[in-house]
Write an enzyme that holds these catalytic residues in place. Structure first.
Site, PDB file in Angstrom:
ATOM      1  N   GLY A  46       0.818  -1.214   0.000  1.00  0.00           N
ATOM      2  CA  GLY A  46       0.000   0.000   0.000  1.00  0.00           C
ATOM      3  C   GLY A  46       0.850   1.262   0.000  1.00  0.00           C
ATOM      4  O   GLY A  46       0.600   2.200  -0.768  1.00  0.00           O
ATOM      5  N   ALA A 254       8.242  -4.571  -5.891  1.00  0.00           N
ATOM      6  CA  ALA A 254       7.434  -3.343  -6.066  1.00  0.00           C
ATOM      7  C   ALA A 254       7.139  -2.996  -7.520  1.00  0.00           C
ATOM      8  O   ALA A 254       6.530  -1.949  -7.782  1.00  0.00           O
ATOM      9  CB  ALA A 254       8.041  -2.144  -5.342  1.00  0.00           C
ATOM     10  N   ALA A 255       7.544  -3.860  -8.455  1.00  0.00           N
ATOM     11  CA  ALA A 255       7.211  -3.579  -9.864  1.00  0.00           C
ATOM     12  C   ALA A 255       5.691  -3.549 -10.030  1.00  0.00           C
ATOM     13  O   ALA A 255       5.137  -2.673 -10.707  1.00  0.00           O
ATOM     14  CB  ALA A 255       7.825  -4.644 -10.768  1.00  0.00           C
ATOM     15  N   GLY A 256       5.019  -4.497  -9.373  1.00  0.00           N
ATOM     16  CA  GLY A 256       3.555  -4.545  -9.451  1.00  0.00           C
ATOM     17  C   GLY A 256       2.928  -3.315  -8.810  1.00  0.00           C
ATOM     18  O   GLY A 256       1.905  -2.806  -9.277  1.00  0.00           O
ATOM     19  N   ASP A 257       3.563  -2.815  -7.747  1.00  0.00           N
ATOM     20  CA  ASP A 257       3.024  -1.618  -7.070  1.00  0.00           C
ATOM     21  C   ASP A 257       3.189  -0.384  -7.951  1.00  0.00           C
ATOM     22  O   ASP A 257       2.298   0.466  -8.016  1.00  0.00           O
ATOM     23  CB  ASP A 257       3.733  -1.413  -5.719  1.00  0.00           C
ATOM     24  CG  ASP A 257       3.549  -2.625  -4.814  1.00  0.00           C
ATOM     25  OD1 ASP A 257       2.488  -3.267  -4.891  1.00  0.00           O
ATOM     26  OD2 ASP A 257       4.484  -2.940  -4.056  1.00  0.00           O
TER      27      ASP A 257
HETATM   28  O1  RIB Z   1       5.068  -5.537  -3.448  1.00  0.00           O
HETATM   29  C1  RIB Z   1       6.282  -5.487  -2.780  1.00  0.00           C
HETATM   30  C2  RIB Z   1       6.064  -5.379  -1.296  1.00  0.00           C
HETATM   31  O2  RIB Z   1       5.454  -6.574  -0.836  1.00  0.00           O
HETATM   32  C3  RIB Z   1       7.313  -5.234  -0.468  1.00  0.00           C
HETATM   33  O3  RIB Z   1       7.703  -3.901  -0.322  1.00  0.00           O
HETATM   34  C4  RIB Z   1       6.952  -5.950   0.828  1.00  0.00           C
HETATM   35  O4  RIB Z   1       6.894  -5.103   1.923  1.00  0.00           O
HETATM   36  C5  RIB Z   1       5.612  -6.628   0.558  1.00  0.00           C
HETATM   37  O5  RIB Z   1       4.549  -5.930   1.090  1.00  0.00           O
END
Ligand code: RIB
Length: 317
Positions: A46, A254-257
């Protein structure tokens, strides 16, 4: 399309402290194994999305929960430094700040083990307190690394107010169809899609089939994150594949984020979904070129510069 700086997004989700090591392989059960390159990064799906949204230029409010500890202080300060409104970040007295143990392997893949800890103290009441901010925003995105009833409350408040709702279906968990249907866009990766549908997913064909199951459950738009195979849009009108960008991979964390952040910002600004996915593909690819979760999230200028020199093939129906 509106100017990004006029767009306001609320991100509801997790905040974690990421401990990252490089390892040759997964240890066997009962084995102690040496790893290298220990690094600490701010993370959490998040919070990563909130930082991604802010770096792309949109006004950002984050709703989450951390412990009353040094790590929580550090993570909240990091969000503030990125210009994010943290008024609705709960400081929980009973639980420690969430933590993720991340292993990076020589083949470029990773594994993540998370103790959500204080993230699971976030409650419906916290969301109700933040209702005014959600109603004032253009869009809300959320993740499954917080209690399911909070995901539901977040999507419900935003949906009731007529806001764009995006559900990033990570980490892999089952999510009831009544909650999935509250999202205008559901965006899982392949493993997450397996958990949502109970179907084995491996490659584009099975991914499209499983995504169709989500449509059968009442979801209108599925945007699949396929990692090194790019992304796929699946709706009742059919499927469209968006090839991945060519990059030098360093760390997929974190690529997906980054992808979800960019997708949400673009859609909130009024971009057509195909254009939003193309832009999100660039943001996701850039995140893979740097180590760490939040340090890898690109700015608007970085995405635009990368897009200008990208020669990836056009989407295929
Ligand atoms: O999507 C990557 C994240 O997944 C990481 O930063 C880790 O904290 C987990 O929540």
């Amino acid at each position: 399309m509106r100017r990004i700086e006029d767009v306001h997004v609320v991100a509801v989700g997790s905040t974690n402290f990421d401990l990252v090591v490089k390892a040759e392989r997964l240890p066997k059960e009962g084995e102690s194994m040496l790893a290298t390159n220990l690094k600490f990064f701010p993370g959490g799906k998040g919070a990563n999305q909130a930082v991604g949204i802010a770096r792309l230029g949109a006004r950002t409010t984050f709703i989450g929960s951390v412990g009353r500890d040094m790590i929580g202080d550090f993570l909240v300060r990091g969000l503030e430094t990125n210009g994010i409104d943290v008024t609705y970040v709960r400081r929980d007295a009973d639980r420690s700040t969430g933590c993720a143990c991340i292993m990076l392997f020589p083949n470029g893949n990773n594994t993540i083990v998370v103790d959500p800890s204080a993230n699971f103290a976030l409650s419906r009441a916290d969301l109700e307190k933040a209702e005014k901010a959600i109603v004032a925003a253009d869009a809300l995105c959320t993740v499954l690394e917080i209690p399911m009833d909070v995901v539901e409350a977040a999507l419900h408040i935003a949906r009731k107010a007529g806001k764009l709702t995006v559900l990033d279906a990570g980490p892999p968990r089952h999510c009831p169809p009544e909650i999935l249907k509250l999202a205008d866009v559901v965006s899982p990766n392949e493993t997450e899609l397996e958990h949502l549908t109970g179907e084995k997913v491996s490659g584009r064909v099975s991914a499209q089939e499983a995504a169709t199951r989500l449509l059968d459950l009442g979801v209108k738009t599925v945007v699949l994150k396929l990692g090194s195979d790019g992304a796929m849009l699946v709706t009742r009108d059919g499927a469209e594949h968006f090839p991945a960008c060519k990059i030098e991979a360093v760390d997929p964390t974190a690529a997906g984020d980054a992808f979800t952040a960019a997708l949400t910002v673009q859609l909130a600004a009024g971009a057509p979904i195909e254009e939003a996915i193309r832009y999100a593909n660039f943001a996701g690819a850039l995140a893979v070129t740097k180590l760490g979760a939040q340090p890898s999230l690109p700015t608007c200028a970085e995405v635009e510069e990368f897009a200008a020199r990208d020669a990836s093939p056009s989407p295929q129906k």
